[in-house]
Design a protein around this motif. Sequence first.
Motif, PDB file in Angstrom:
ATOM      1  N   LYS A  47      61.643  72.102 -21.995  1.00 27.45           N
ATOM      2  CA  LYS A  47      60.874  73.210 -21.768  1.00 27.45           C
ATOM      3  C   LYS A  47      59.972  73.033 -21.031  1.00 27.45           C
ATOM      4  O   LYS A  47      59.618  74.031 -19.912  1.00 27.45           O
ATOM      5  N   THR A  50      61.288  72.557 -17.332  1.00 29.12           N
ATOM      6  CA  THR A  50      61.685  73.734 -16.873  1.00 29.12           C
ATOM      7  C   THR A  50      60.420  74.885 -16.467  1.00 29.12           C
ATOM      8  O   THR A  50      60.432  75.323 -15.340  1.00 29.12           O
ATOM      9  N   LEU A  51      59.430  75.198 -17.157  1.00 24.91           N
ATOM     10  CA  LEU A  51      58.241  75.540 -16.793  1.00 24.91           C
ATOM     11  C   LEU A  51      57.626  75.134 -15.520  1.00 24.91           C
ATOM     12  O   LEU A  51      57.071  75.907 -14.459  1.00 24.91           O
ATOM     13  N   THR A  56      55.560  77.946 -13.157  1.00 30.78           N
ATOM     14  CA  THR A  56      54.890  79.030 -13.968  1.00 30.78           C
ATOM     15  C   THR A  56      53.324  78.716 -14.091  1.00 30.78           C
ATOM     16  O   THR A  56      52.654  79.654 -14.280  1.00 30.78           O
ATOM     17  N   TYR A  71      47.091  76.329 -27.127  1.00 33.20           N
ATOM     18  CA  TYR A  71      48.394  76.788 -27.300  1.00 33.20           C
ATOM     19  C   TYR A  71      48.916  75.852 -28.511  1.00 33.20           C
ATOM     20  O   TYR A  71      48.444  75.024 -28.843  1.00 33.20           O
ATOM     21  N   TRP A  73      53.046  75.225 -30.291  1.00 30.42           N
ATOM     22  CA  TRP A  73      54.756  75.075 -30.039  1.00 30.42           C
ATOM     23  C   TRP A  73      55.039  75.943 -31.350  1.00 30.42           C
ATOM     24  O   TRP A  73      54.707  75.803 -32.388  1.00 30.42           O
ATOM     25  N   THR A  74      56.315  76.751 -30.912  1.00 29.11           N
ATOM     26  CA  THR A  74      56.985  77.357 -31.847  1.00 29.11           C
ATOM     27  C   THR A  74      58.500  76.643 -31.675  1.00 29.11           C
ATOM     28  O   THR A  74      58.890  76.163 -30.788  1.00 29.11           O
ATOM     29  N   TYR A  75      59.113  76.402 -32.860  1.00 27.39           N
ATOM     30  CA  TYR A  75      60.330  75.512 -32.845  1.00 27.39           C
ATOM     31  C   TYR A  75      61.269  76.417 -33.782  1.00 27.39           C
ATOM     32  O   TYR A  75      61.062  77.141 -34.629  1.00 27.39           O
ATOM     33  N   LYS A  89      65.316  74.412 -29.893  1.00 34.57           N
ATOM     34  CA  LYS A  89      64.577  75.311 -28.921  1.00 34.57           C
ATOM     35  C   LYS A  89      62.987  75.216 -29.002  1.00 34.57           C
ATOM     36  O   LYS A  89      62.588  75.460 -30.287  1.00 34.57           O
ATOM     37  N   CYS A  91      59.033  76.177 -27.699  1.00 32.53           N
ATOM     38  CA  CYS A  91      58.319  77.125 -26.716  1.00 32.53           C
ATOM     39  C   CYS A  91      56.877  76.962 -26.909  1.00 32.53           C
ATOM     40  O   CYS A  91      56.296  77.023 -28.078  1.00 32.53           O
ATOM     41  N   VAL A  93      53.205  78.432 -26.705  1.00 33.49           N
ATOM     42  CA  VAL A  93      52.489  79.848 -26.909  1.00 33.49           C
ATOM     43  C   VAL A  93      51.138  79.757 -26.762  1.00 33.49           C
ATOM     44  O   VAL A  93      50.463  78.824 -27.508  1.00 33.49           O
TER      45      VAL A  93
END
Length: 118
Positions: A47, A50-51, A56, A71, A73-75, A89, A91, A93
Motif C-alpha cells: 500500500k 502504491t501511494l 499521492t 494516522y 492503519w486499518t486492516y 489489505k 490502508c 487513515v
Amino acid sequence: MQTRLNTGNLRTKPIFDLSATPQVNLTHTCYTQAAKHQSWRSAMLVKFLTLKKQGTWSLVPAPTNQSILGYHWTYKIKLKPDGWIRRYKACPVAQGFNQEYGIDYKETFSPVKKNTYH
C-alpha cells in the motif's frame, strides 16, 4: 420413479461445507499486533509503495504554526467466496478528528467513485 431411497444413496448433498472454511482472525486493531505477521507487513508495504508511485503525497517541511495529523492503519482480510483468504489489505487513515476548521483546513475532500452509464 427412481429415488435416492430406492437406490440406497442416502448421502445428503452439502450446499456449503463450513468445516473446510479456515479459522481466520479477521481483526487486527493496532500496528503492533499486525506488525508481528509477515502477511500484514507485506500488505502495508504494498500500500505504501502504491501511494508513493501514484504521487499521492509529497514530503514538505513541517509548519510551525499548525499541528501535524497522525494516522493509523486499518486492516481487513479479503476472502474468496469459499472462505479462503484472497489477500490481506491495509490502508493508512489520517486522524482528521484532530483538525479544526479554519486553522488546520479550509475544505474537505473525499474520493468517491462515480459510475457513469450511457
